[in-house]
Design an enzyme around this catalytic site. Structure first.
Site, PDB file in Angstrom:
ATOM      1  N   GLU A 228      35.893  66.783  71.551  1.00 30.14           N
ATOM      2  CA  GLU A 228      35.089  65.832  72.323  1.00 30.14           C
ATOM      3  C   GLU A 228      34.531  66.536  73.545  1.00 30.14           C
ATOM      4  O   GLU A 228      35.246  67.275  74.234  1.00 30.14           O
ATOM      5  CB  GLU A 228      35.952  64.648  72.739  1.00 30.14           C
ATOM      6  CG  GLU A 228      36.408  63.840  71.553  1.00 30.14           C
ATOM      7  CD  GLU A 228      37.188  62.615  71.969  1.00 30.14           C
ATOM      8  OE1 GLU A 228      36.570  61.568  72.198  1.00 30.14           O
ATOM      9  OE2 GLU A 228      38.431  62.728  72.095  1.00 30.14           O
ATOM     10  N   HIS A 252      44.461  59.616  64.468  1.00 31.84           N
ATOM     11  CA  HIS A 252      43.207  60.007  63.808  1.00 31.84           C
ATOM     12  C   HIS A 252      43.371  61.280  62.968  1.00 31.84           C
ATOM     13  O   HIS A 252      42.925  61.335  61.828  1.00 31.84           O
ATOM     14  CB  HIS A 252      42.097  60.244  64.847  1.00 31.84           C
ATOM     15  CG  HIS A 252      41.822  59.063  65.731  1.00 31.84           C
ATOM     16  ND1 HIS A 252      42.021  57.771  65.329  1.00 31.84           N
ATOM     17  CD2 HIS A 252      41.345  58.972  67.007  1.00 31.84           C
ATOM     18  CE1 HIS A 252      41.679  56.941  66.301  1.00 31.84           C
ATOM     19  NE2 HIS A 252      41.287  57.648  67.339  1.00 31.84           N
TER      20      HIS A 252
HETATM   21  C1  BG6 Z   1      40.086  56.879  70.640  1.00 27.85           C
HETATM   22  C2  BG6 Z   1      40.742  57.766  71.648  1.00 27.85           C
HETATM   23  O1  BG6 Z   1      41.021  56.372  69.731  1.00 27.85           O
HETATM   24  O2  BG6 Z   1      39.112  57.605  69.927  1.00 27.85           O
HETATM   25  C3  BG6 Z   1      39.714  58.408  72.570  1.00 27.85           C
HETATM   26  O3  BG6 Z   1      41.647  56.995  72.423  1.00 27.85           O
HETATM   27  C4  BG6 Z   1      38.624  59.063  71.776  1.00 27.85           C
HETATM   28  O4  BG6 Z   1      40.325  59.337  73.429  1.00 27.85           O
HETATM   29  C5  BG6 Z   1      38.066  58.111  70.741  1.00 27.85           C
HETATM   30  O5  BG6 Z   1      37.605  59.445  72.690  1.00 27.85           O
HETATM   31  C6  BG6 Z   1      37.054  58.761  69.832  1.00 27.85           C
HETATM   32  O6  BG6 Z   1      36.506  57.775  68.993  1.00 27.85           O
HETATM   33  P1  BG6 Z   1      35.022  57.843  68.541  1.00 27.85           P
HETATM   34  O7  BG6 Z   1      34.847  56.721  67.579  1.00 27.85           O
HETATM   35  O8  BG6 Z   1      34.178  57.660  69.775  1.00 27.85           O
HETATM   36  O9  BG6 Z   1      34.845  59.167  67.919  1.00 27.85           O
END
Ligand code: BG6
Length: 485
Positions: A228, A252
């Site tokens: 990220e 995840h």
């Molecule tokens: C969340 C986490 O579950 O998923 C975050 O708590 C993360 O830290 C996010 O940024 C990412 O999700 P997505 O859908 O924006 O890729």
């Protein structure tokens, strides 16, 4: 979206969001609900009640979601937004909420279907459940009857992370089980709702050509990158003390890994699919020593609501094995981090290189066949293979065959939270975690956490916008491999 209109929720509902002024509600839940509203997927009568500690009026609460407010339709949508302030540990707010729900029931003339969405840090989950019981809110429209799912219902939705370790996850699960029927419980990991993650199953099991090579005889290793861009921003209160291992890896990453390594489920039904996922997670092994590294980006300690001596990791990399006959001995290198150079979430299945058998002298590319699932951005699938370069002499290079969701279908599909919310409305638990999946992933993660604690593993820092600590490269390079991105 054309086909989502077929999925209109056709009965009034109440959604209570605990932690409604938090990041999740603001960035994911409310935008998803608004998008569903605009696409005609919500019924005429629905009530979203935000529950949080801040003292806000309904009006203030509606003004909280500034990013949507310029969109035509937003004003109509906000007529469905309400607010209840309250401490999570104190009955007062819950009793007032209960009165609000009664007023809605009497307006509609029946007990209205409702669900409680716990978008709160894990420390609050049990206290909220206790208060729901104490104030009888958990009873909702009564306990499920024989024709469960028809008529009015009450559901409970718990966001990840589900607990903070194996012990707290077990305790939370036990409590949930004492209050609700399993069919009422939705344990969210929104990555299961991502189109590309669902598509991995179609890719693997709807096409006859991939499954025969989907095993240790053909696969050299698997890489999963969950990178990220940008730091934790204003999420310090949630993130500090939780860390990347619990925030991303425990849920995840495990689910992405399960989608790669699962056996074909017996059928495409809820329990068979959950069985297949659970088996993979239960078979995971991490040889702690030299197989886990963690890091923290420089400047993390200056982030808002982060303790000045925090040891919380913002980056983690691991080498894992899936001890099943199919994948025995195949390393899975996984890494997740904040403040990385790019925002990219990708799985690469790297196949054993065979080019040298015939073409050793002709300069085989280092890597042969790779199938990459791009979860985001640019959702799609890529197949890398070796081709002859043009010219008189034989030369070889890697080329790509690409499938892009948007180009092929003209749409990226549903946002993960839209899918998740729809499934909750329709009572479909297939894309929600089951207790045993969580138990196994927590067992692995808790061992790592315990090891860090016992060994007093120091946290190393990495430059913002880099690929994490250098030990993460060493983790894969010592096996003669390297990260593909
Ligand atoms: C969340 C986490 O579950 O998923 C975050 O708590 C993360 O830290 C996010 O940024 C990412 O999700 P997505 O859908 O924006 O890729």
């Amino acid at each position: 979206m054309e086909n989502s209109k077929n999925f209109k929720v056709n009965q009034p509902f109440i959604m209570v969001i605990f932690g409604a002024t938090g990041d999740l509600a603001k960035n994911k839940l409310i935008p998803a609900l608004f998008s569903m509203f605009k696409n005609g997927m919500l019924p005429d009568k629905f009530f979203i009640i935000g529950f949080s500690r801040r003292n806000l009026s309904d009006e203030h609460f509606r003004g909280y979601f500034t990013q949507e407010s310029k969109d035509p339709g937003w004003e109509d949508f906000t007529k469905h937004l309400f607010y209840q302030d309250g401490s999570f540990e104190d009955d007062k707010g819950y009793l007032e909420l209960s009165e609000k729900l009664k007023v809605i029931d009497s307006q509609i003339g029946a007990c209205v279907t409702r669900f409680y969405y716990l978008a709160t840090p894990p420390d609050y989950d049990e206290a909220i459940l206790d208060s729901l019981v104490k104030t009888k809110l958990s009873e909702g429209c009564g306990y499920p009857s024989e024709d469960f799912g028809k008529g009015s219902w009450t559901r409970i939705v718990i966001e990840k992370p589900f607990g903070k370790d194996l012990e707290t996850a077990r305790s939370l699960d036990k409590k949930l089980g004492e209050i609700f029927d399993e069919r009422q419980i939705f344990r969210v990991d929104h990555y299961l709702g991502k189109e590309t993650v669902q598509n991995m199953l179609a890719f693997r099991f709807a096409n006859g050509i991939f499954e025969p090579v989907w095993n240790k005889n053909f696969i050299d290793h698997v890489q999963i990158t969950f990178a990220e861009k940008g730091g934790i921003g204003n999420r310090g209160r949630f993130f500090d003390g939780v860390g990347e291992l619990r925030d991303i890896a425990q849920n995840h990453l495990m689910q992405l890994l399960a989608a790669v390594a699962m056996e074909s489920p017996k059928s495409f039904t809820k329990e068979d699919l959950r069985d297949a996922r659970a088996k993979v997670i239960a078979s995971l092994r991490c040889d702690q020593k030299d197989s886990v590294v963690k890091g923290q980006y420089q400047g993390y300690l200056n982030e808002e609501n982060v303790s000045s001596d925090s040891q919380t990791e913002t980056f983690v990399a691991m080498k894992l094995f899936v001890d099943t006959p199919k994948f025995e001995g195949v390393p899975f290198y996984v890494r997740a981090g904040k403040d990385m150079p790019e925002h990219v979430i990708e799985i690469s299945v790297v196949f054993i290189q065979t080019c040298h058998i015939l073409f050793k002298e002709y300069g085989c590319p280092e890597i042969g066949n790779v199938i990459t699932f791009r979860i985001q951005p640019d959702e799609g699938i890529n197949l890398r293979f070796i081709a002859k370069t043009p010219g008189v002499k034989l030369g070889l290079d890697s080329v790509d065959m690409k499938f892009n969701y948007k180009e092929s279908f003209g749409t990226r599909g549903l946002e993960a939270y839209e899918k998740i919310l729809l499934d909750i409305f329709f009572g479909d638990q297939m894309l929600f975690s089951r207790s045993d999946e969580l138990e196994s992933s927590w067992r692995l993660i808790t061992d790592i956490l315990r090891n860090w604690e016992e060994e007093k593993t120091p946290i190393k820092t990495y430059t913002r916008g880099s690929w994490g600590v250098k030990e993460a490269d060493a983790l894969i390079e010592k096996d003669g491999r390297k990260w593909l991105i």
